[in-house]
Design a protein around this motif. Structure first.
Motif, short mmCIF file in Angstrom:
data_model
loop_
_atom_site.label_atom_id
_atom_site.label_comp_id
_atom_site.label_asym_id
_atom_site.label_seq_id
_atom_site.Cartn_x
_atom_site.Cartn_y
_atom_site.Cartn_z
N VAL A 37 0.82 -1.20 0.00
CA VAL A 37 0.00 0.00 0.00
C VAL A 37 0.86 1.25 0.00
O VAL A 37 0.47 2.31 -0.52
CB VAL A 37 -0.96 -0.01 1.22
CG1 VAL A 37 -0.19 0.11 2.52
CG2 VAL A 37 -2.00 1.09 1.10
N GLY A 38 2.08 1.13 0.51
CA GLY A 38 2.98 2.28 0.55
C GLY A 38 3.44 2.73 -0.82
O GLY A 38 4.03 3.81 -0.95
N ASN A 39 3.22 1.91 -1.86
CA ASN A 39 3.60 2.30 -3.22
C ASN A 39 2.71 3.40 -3.78
O ASN A 39 3.09 4.09 -4.73
CB ASN A 39 3.54 1.09 -4.17
CG ASN A 39 4.52 0.00 -3.78
OD1 ASN A 39 5.55 0.28 -3.15
ND2 ASN A 39 4.22 -1.23 -4.14
N LEU A 40 1.50 3.54 -3.21
CA LEU A 40 0.52 4.46 -3.78
C LEU A 40 0.77 5.87 -3.25
O LEU A 40 0.02 6.41 -2.44
CB LEU A 40 -0.90 3.99 -3.43
CG LEU A 40 -1.25 2.56 -3.85
CD1 LEU A 40 -2.67 2.22 -3.49
CD2 LEU A 40 -1.02 2.37 -5.35
N THR A 41 1.81 6.47 -3.74
CA THR A 41 2.21 7.79 -3.23
C THR A 41 1.29 8.90 -3.70
O THR A 41 1.35 10.01 -3.16
CB THR A 41 3.65 8.09 -3.66
OG1 THR A 41 3.75 7.98 -5.09
CG2 THR A 41 4.64 7.11 -3.02
N GLU A 42 0.46 8.63 -4.69
CA GLU A 42 -0.51 9.63 -5.17
C GLU A 42 -1.89 9.45 -4.52
O GLU A 42 -2.81 10.21 -4.81
CB GLU A 42 -0.65 9.54 -6.69
CG GLU A 42 0.64 9.77 -7.47
CD GLU A 42 1.19 11.17 -7.21
OE1 GLU A 42 0.40 12.13 -7.24
OE2 GLU A 42 2.41 11.28 -6.98
N LEU A 43 -2.02 8.47 -3.64
CA LEU A 43 -3.32 8.13 -3.08
C LEU A 43 -3.86 9.25 -2.20
O LEU A 43 -3.16 9.76 -1.31
CB LEU A 43 -3.20 6.83 -2.25
CG LEU A 43 -4.49 6.08 -1.95
CD1 LEU A 43 -5.16 5.61 -3.23
CD2 LEU A 43 -4.19 4.89 -1.04
N LEU A 44 -5.12 9.62 -2.44
CA LEU A 44 -5.79 10.65 -1.65
C LEU A 44 -6.81 10.05 -0.68
O LEU A 44 -7.00 10.57 0.41
CB LEU A 44 -6.49 11.65 -2.59
CG LEU A 44 -5.62 12.38 -3.61
CD1 LEU A 44 -6.48 13.26 -4.50
CD2 LEU A 44 -4.55 13.20 -2.91
N GLU A 45 -7.48 8.98 -1.11
CA GLU A 45 -8.54 8.38 -0.28
C GLU A 45 -8.40 6.86 -0.30
O GLU A 45 -8.29 6.27 -1.37
CB GLU A 45 -9.93 8.78 -0.78
CG GLU A 45 -10.20 10.28 -0.74
CD GLU A 45 -11.60 10.61 -1.22
OE1 GLU A 45 -12.56 9.96 -0.75
OE2 GLU A 45 -11.74 11.50 -2.08
N LEU A 46 -8.44 6.25 0.90
CA LEU A 46 -8.38 4.80 1.03
C LEU A 46 -9.42 4.37 2.04
O LEU A 46 -9.34 4.73 3.23
CB LEU A 46 -6.99 4.35 1.47
CG LEU A 46 -6.81 2.85 1.77
CD1 LEU A 46 -7.09 2.02 0.52
CD2 LEU A 46 -5.41 2.57 2.30
N THR A 47 -10.43 3.63 1.60
CA THR A 47 -11.45 3.13 2.52
C THR A 47 -11.50 1.62 2.45
O THR A 47 -11.78 1.04 1.41
CB THR A 47 -12.84 3.71 2.18
OG1 THR A 47 -13.26 3.23 0.92
CG2 THR A 47 -12.81 5.23 2.14
N LEU A 48 -11.21 1.00 3.58
CA LEU A 48 -11.23 -0.46 3.70
C LEU A 48 -12.16 -0.92 4.82
O LEU A 48 -12.11 -2.08 5.22
CB LEU A 48 -9.81 -0.98 3.97
CG LEU A 48 -8.72 -0.61 2.96
CD1 LEU A 48 -7.37 -1.14 3.44
CD2 LEU A 48 -9.05 -1.17 1.59
#
Length: 988
Positions: A188-199
Motif C-alpha cells: 500500500v505504501g507504493n501508492l504515493t498519489e493516493l488521496l482516499e483509502l477506505t477499507l
C-alpha cells in the motif's frame, strides 16, 4: 451430397448470413459488443431497451454511452442507478477505448470479468453497490492509467491482491463493505498519489502496515470495523494532509501516538471501540481544524487534557465509556462551536464547571454514570439551544431553577438517581418540545420521591415519547391525553394515583407499553384502551378497578403480556380476547371473574404463563387444559372452587415449572402429573386428593411439605427395591401403614389447639366471609346447629358507632389488607377497640346460605382462647364483620406461656418466630426443638406427641405468608373437630 459437402455449405451459409446481417445493421464493433452485453442482462429498464437500437450505425447516441467524436469509439459507459440485473459479460473487454465505466447502484452479479484488464485506457472504474462476488481479478494490475477504483458495497471476498497497489496512478481506492480477509498489503505504501483509502467493514486482520506512512498525500483513511490488531503505527504521524481518520471498531492496543498534533487539516478523528493503554495525548489540542473527535469505549485512562480547550472549531466531543478520571476541564468552555459533549460512563468527579455555560451552541450534554457532585451551574440552565441533558447516576444535588422552564428546545432530560431536592416547576415542558423526562430516585420535596399531582398539561405534550414517573409519591388523577402518535412508553407505577383511567389515553395511538400498577385507580377499564393497537405490554395490577374486561381489547393483536391481577374485575372472561395470538403472559388472579376457564385459551399458542388464582371460576378443570403445551413459567388455578379430578391431559404440560391448584375442592389422585419432570414449585394444599404422591414430586415434598397439606388421604409409597426412601415428614402418611389409635388430648395438645385457633381466627373473618353476603347477628357464636340467622339490613348501634369512628371506613383507618377483604381499626374510647372487616362479594351466588353454614360450624368449637365475634351485618354488595381488636403479644409468647393466647394481636403475629418454627420443623421435624421444655414430659407418650404435631401443622398453615395458601376456617374447624371426635370415640 456427402456429409462433408453438407457441412461445408451450411458453414458457408452461416457466414453469408452474418455478413449480410452486419451489412444490413451497419452497427460498428463497439455497438455490437454493447448489444452482446445487453443480451446477457436479466433485467433492463425500458429506457435502455428502446434506446439501444441494433439498426443504428454506432452506439454513440445510446442512453449512457459517450463516444469519441472522431473515431466513434465508446469512451464512457455510465449506467449508474438503472436497476440493471444479471452478469457483467466478458464483452466489456472489447471496448478498448473506454476511459470511464460507472455501473454503480445496480444489481450486477457474478464475478468481475477479468477481461476488464484489456481496457488499458481506463481511468475511472466504479462497480460499487452491486452484488458482485469472488475475488478482485489480478488482471486489474494492467490498468496503469486507473485513478479511481470503487468496488464498495458488494460481496467480494478473498485477500486484497498485492498487484492492485502497483497502479501507481491510483488516487481513490474504495474497497469497503465487502468480505475481504487477510491483511492490508505492505505494498500500500507504493501508492504515493493516493488521496482516499477506505477499507472499513471487511474482515481484515493483522496490523496496520508501517508503509502507510509513505502515502503522504492521503486525505481520508478509513479502516474501521475490521479485525485489525497491534498498535497504531508511528508512521501515521507522517500523514499531515489527513482530513479524516477512522480506525474504530477494531482490536487495536498500545498508546495513541504523539505527533497527531501535526494534523493541521484534520477535521474528523474516530479511534473508538479499541483497547488502548494510557490516556489522551495533549498535543491533540493542536489539531486546530478538528470538528469531530470520538474515542468511545477504548479503555482510556487519566484526565481530559485542558489543551482541548484550544479546539475552537470542535462541534462534537465524545469520550464516553472509558475510565477517564479527574475533573471536567473548565477550558472546554472555550470550544465555542461545541454542539455535543458526551463524557458519560467514566470516572469523572468534582463539579460541573460553570464555564460550560458559555457553550451557546450546545445541544447535547451527556454526563451520566460518573461521580459528579454539587449543583448544575445556573449558566447551563440558560443554554437556550439545549435539547438533551442527561446527568443521571451521579451525586448531583440542588434545586431545579425556574430557568429550566425556558428551555424551549428541550427534548430529553434525565436526572434520575441523584440527590436533587425541592419542587419541580409546574410549568416544565409547557414551552418546550419535551419527549422524555425522568426525575426518579432523587430527594425532591425531601422524601426521596416526587410528590404532588402530575401536571395536567403533561398529557397535552404532543412531542412526548416516553413518560416514566414510577416509584414516587405522586397523587391525584391521571392527566387527560391529547392526540399523540409518538408516545410509546408510559410507566407511572407504584404511586398513589387515584380516580379512573381516562378514556383519552386512547388518543396515544403509538403506545406499546403501559404500566399503571400499584396505584389506587378506580372505575372501569376504558374501552378506548382497545384503540392502542400497538400495545405489547399492559400492567394495571394492584389497583381497585372493577367491572368486566372490555371486549374492545381484542383489537390489541400485538399484546405479549396482560396483567390486571389484584383488582375487583368481574364477569366472565370475554371470548373476543382469542385475538391475542401473540400473548405469552396472562395474569387475571385475585379478581371476581366467573364462568369457568375459557376454552379460547387453546388458541393462544404462545402462552407461557397463566395466572387465574383467587377468582370464582368454578366447575371442573377442563380436559383441554393439557393442550396449552407452551405453558412453562406458571399455571395458577388456586382458590377458585374447582371440583372434580385432575384431567389426564394436564400431564401433557411437560415444560411447566410452577403449578398452583390449592384451596379448591379437587378430588382423585395426582397420577396425571407423574410424567412431568420440570416442576420447581407446586401447591396442591387443601383439596381432597388421595393416594400416593408420584415419585416425580417427592423432591418437592421434601423441600416444601406445606404444599401437600390439607389432603389427609395423600400418602407416600415405599418401594420394595429401596429406590424411594420413605419420607420422614409426619404430615404425610405412608400408604401401607395403619394409623395408630390416639389417646386423649393432653394439656399440650389442648394448648396447641388453642394456638391454632387463635392464629386461625386471624384469617377467620376474611375466610368466613369469602363466600357470603353478610347477615347481621347479635348473638355469640354458640348457636344451635339448625338455627337460621335472622337477616337485618340495618346495622346495630355498635356497628353504627364503629362506622362513625372509622369515618364510614375511610382509608386512613386501614390496618391491613388480605386476599378477601380490608381491615379497619375503630377506637370507641378507653379500651374499646374493635376491628371491622369489609368483604365485597358482588356477583357471588349462595352467599347467604354459605354464611349460615360457616357460623354454625364455628359454633361447634368452644374455647376460652377463641376470639369472640361481636357483630356482623348484611349489605347488598358487601358484608361487615366485627370483632375485638387484640394487641400486645406474639406467637413466641403464646408458645412459651408468657402471656395468655387471647391477647395475641390480630395484625402482628411475629413473622420471625413463624419463620423460625417453619424452618426448624422443615429441617428436623422434631417437636421437642420447638415446644417449651416444660412440656416435654408429655411427649413421652407417642400418641400425644403425634396429636401435638398434627395441631402444630395446622397452626403453621394458618400463618402462611401468602393469604391464598392459608386454609379456610372450615378446613381448620373440620380438622379440629375430627380429632375431638376421635378422642370421644376412644373414651366411649
Amino acid at each position: 451430397m456427402n456429409l462433408f459437402s453438407r457441412h461445408f455449405f451450411l458453414l458457408l451459409w452461416c457466414c453469408f448470413v452474418s455478413v449480410y446481417a452486419n451489412s444490413v445493421s451497419g452497427l460498428n464493433h463497439d455497438g455490437l459488443a454493447l448489444m452482446s452485453l445487453l443480451r446477457k442482462w436479466d433485467s433492463v429498464p425500458a429506457s435502455i431497451a428502446s434506446s439501444w437500437n441494433s439498426s443504428d450505425s454506432t452506439s454513440c447516441s445510446w442512453l449512457g454511452v459517450r463516444c469519441d467524436h472522431r473515431s466513434h469509439s465508446v469512451v464512457s459507459l455510465n449506467l449508474s442507478g438503472y436497476g440493471i440485473s444479471g452478469p457483467l459479460g466478458p464483452e466489456i473487454g472489447q471496448l478498448k477505448q473506454l476511459k470511464t465505466v460507472d455501473l454503480n447502484t445496480n444489481y450486477f452479479s457474478g464475478d468481475i470479468p477479468s477481461q476488464l484488464g484489456n481496457c488499458s485506457l481506463l481511468e475511472y472504474l466504479d462497480l460499487s453497490t452491486n452484488s458482485f462476488i469472488g475475488a478482485i481479478p489480478d488482471s486489474l494490475k494492467c490498468l496503469q492509467n486507473l485513478q479511481t477504483l470503487s468496488l464498495f458495497s458488494n460481496s467480494l471476498s478473498g485477500e486484497i491482491p498485492e498487484s492492485l497497489f502497483q497502479n501507481l496512478t491510483l488516487q481513490v481506492l474504495y474497497l469497503d463493505t465487502n468480505k475481504f480477509n487477510g491483511s492490508i498489503p505492505r505494498s500500500v505504501g507504493n501508492l504515493t498519489e493516493l488521496l482516499e483509502l477506505t477499507l472499513y467493514s471487511n474482515q481484515l486482520s493483522g496490523t496496520i502496515p508501517e508503509t502507510i506512512g509513505n502515502c503522504r498525500k492521503l486525505q481520508s483513511l478509513s479502516l474501521s470495523s475490521n479485525k485489525l490488531s497491534g498498535s497504531l503505527p508511528e508512521s501515521l504521524t507522517n500523514l499531515e494532509s489527513l482530513v479524516e481518520l477512522f480506525v474504530g471498531h477494531n482490536s487495536l492496543e498500545g498508546g495513541i501516538p504523539l505527533g497527531f498534533g501535526k494534523f493541521k487539516n484534520l477535521e474528523t478523528l474516530d479511534l473508538s471501540f479499541n483497547s488502548y493503554s494510557g490516556g489522551l495525548p495533549p498535543d491533540l489540542g493542536n489539531c486546530s481544524s478538528l470538528k469531530t473527535m470520538a474515542i468511545i469505549h477504548s479503555n482510556l485512562r487519566g484526565a481530559i487534557p485542558s489543551s482541548f480547550g484550544q479546539l475552537k472549531k470542535l462541534s462534537r466531543l465524545d469520550l464516553s465509556e472509558n475510565r477517564l478520571s479527574g475533573m471536567i476541564p473548565p477550558e472546554l468552555g472555550n470550544c465555542g462551536s461545541l454542539m455535543s459533549l458526551n463524557l458519560y460512563t467514566n470516572e469523572l468527579g468534582g463539579n460541573i464547571p460553570s464555564e460550560l455555560g458559555r457553550l451557546n451552541k450546545l445541544e447535547d450534554l451527556e454526563l451520566f454514570n460518573n461521580h459528579l457532585s454539587g449543583e448544575i451551574p445556573i449558566s447551563i440552565w440558560k443554554i437556550a439551544s439545549l435539547k438533551y441533558l442527561l446527568v443521571y447516576n451521579n451525586s448531583l444535588s440542588g434545586e431545579l431553577p425556574l430557568e429550566i422552564t425556558h428551555l424551549k428546545n428541550l427534548k430529553n432530560m434525565s436526572l434520575y438517581s441523584n440527590q436533587f431536592f425541592g419542587v419541580i416547576p409546574q410549568s416544565l415542558g409547557i414551552n418546550s418540545s419535551l419527549l422524555q423526562l425522568d426525575f426518579t430516585d432523587n430527594k425532591f420535596t425531601g422524601r426521596n420521591q416526587l410528590q404532588g399531582s402530575i401536571p395536567s398539561g403533561l398529557g397535552g405534550c404532543s412531542t412526548l415519547w416516553r413518560l416514566i414517573l414510577r416509584e414516587n409519591n405522586l397523587s391525584g388523577a391521571l392527566p387527560e391525553f391529547a392526540e399523540n402518535p409518538i408516545l410509546y412508553h408510559m410507566d407511572i407505577s407504584k404511586n398513589n394515583i387515584t380516580g379512573p383511567i381516562p378514556p383519552s389515553i386512547g388518543n396515544s395511538s403509538g403506545l406499546t407499553f403501559i404500566d399503571l400498577s400499584m396505584n389506587k385507580l378506580t372505575g372501569f377499564i376504558p374501552p378506548e384502551l382497545g384503540n392502542l393497537i400497538n400495545l405489547e405490554e399492559v400492567n394495571l395490577s394492584s389497583n381497585q378497578l372493577e367491572g368486566p374486561l372490555p371486549s374492545q381489547l381484542s383489537k390489541c393483536h400485538n399484546l405479549g403480556k396482560f396483567d390486571v391481577g389484584f383488582n375487583s374485575l368481574n364477569s366472565s372472561i370475554p371470548p373476543s380476547l382469542r385475538n391475542w395470538t401473540s400473548l405469552s403472559t396472562l395474569i387475571l388472579n385475585e379478581n371476581h371473574f366467573i364462568g369457568g376457564i375459557p376454552n379460547f385459551l387453546t388458541e393462544l399458542g404462545k402462552l407461557t404463563e397463566l395466572q387465574l388464582g383467587g377468582n370464582f371460576l368454578g366447575g371442573e378443570i377442563p380436559s383441554w387444559i393439557g393442550s396449552l403445551q407452551s405453558l412453562q413459567y406458571g399455571l395458577n388455578l388456586s382458590s377458585n372452587g374447582f371440583v372434580g379430578e385432575l384431567p389426564s391431559g394436564l400431564g401433557n404440560l411437560i415444560k411447566l415449572e410452577q403449578l398452583h391448584i390449592s384451596n379448591n375442592n379437587l378430588t382423585g389422585t395426582l397420577a396425571a402429573l407423574d410424567k412431568i419432570h420440570s416442576f420447581i414449585l407446586v401447591n396442591f394444599s387443601y383439596n381432597h386428593f388421595r393416594g400416593p404422591i408420584p415419585e416425580t414430586l417427592m423432591n418437592l415434598l421434601s423441600s416444601s411439605p406445606s404444599s401437600f397439606w390439607g389432603n389427609p388421604d395423600l400418602c407416600v409409597s415405599c418401594l420394595p427395591s429401596g429406590g424411594l426412601t420413605c419420607t420422614k415428614n409426619r404430615s404425610i402418611k405412608v400408604c401401607d401403614s395403619q394409623s395408630s389409635k390416639r389417646d386423649s388430648l393432653s394439656r399440650v395438645a389442648v394448648a396447641l389447639i388453642a394456638i391454632a385457633s387463635v392464629v386461625a381466627v386471624f384469617v377467620l373473618a376474611g375466610l368466613v366471609c369469602m363466600l357470603i353476603l353478610c347477615r347481621r347477628c347479635r348473638r355469640d357464636l354458640g348457636i344451635e346447629h339448625d338455627a337460621e340467622l335472622a337477616a337485618q339490613e340495618d346495622p346495630s348501634s355498635l356497628l353504627h358507632k364503629v362506622m362513625q369512628a372509622t369515618e364510614n371506613l375511610n382509608d386512613r383507618h386501614i390496618v391491613g389488607r388480605g386476599t378477601h377483604g380490608t381491615v379497619y381499626k375503630a377506637s370507641l374510647g378507653g379500651d374499646k377497640i374493635y376491628a371491622v372487616k369489609k368483604i365485597v362479594f358482588t356477583g357471588h351466588k349462595g352467599g347467604n346460605k354459605s354464611m349460615v353454614t360457616e357460623i354454625q360450624t364455628i359454633g361447634k368449637i368452644r374455647h376460652r382462647n377463641l376470639l369472640k365475634l361481636e357483630d356482623f351485618c348484611l349489605r347488598k354488595d358487601y358484608g361487615l364483620i366485627l370483632y375485638v381488636y387484640m394487641q400486645n403479644g406474639s406467637l413466641h409468647d403464646v408458645l412459651h406461656g408468657t402471656i395468655p393466647p387471647q391477647t395475641l394481636e390480630w395484625s402482628a403475629v411475629d413473622p420471625n418466630i413463624v419463620e423460625w418454627v417453619t424452618s426448624v420443623w422443615s429441617s428436623t421435624e422434631d417437636i421437642n426443638k420447638i415446644a417449651d421444655s416444660g412440656l416435654r414430659e408429655e411427649f413421652l407418650d407417642s400418641n400425644i406427641m403425634d396429636q401435638a404435631i398434627d395441631v402444630l401443622l395446622v397452626a403453621l398453615r394458618c400463618t402462611e405468608k401468602e393469604p391464598g395458601r392459608r386454609p379456610t376456617m372450615r378446613d381448620v374447624v373440620r380438622q379440629l373437630v375430627k380429632r375431638n371426635a376421635s378422642i370421644r370415640g376412644k373414651r366411649s
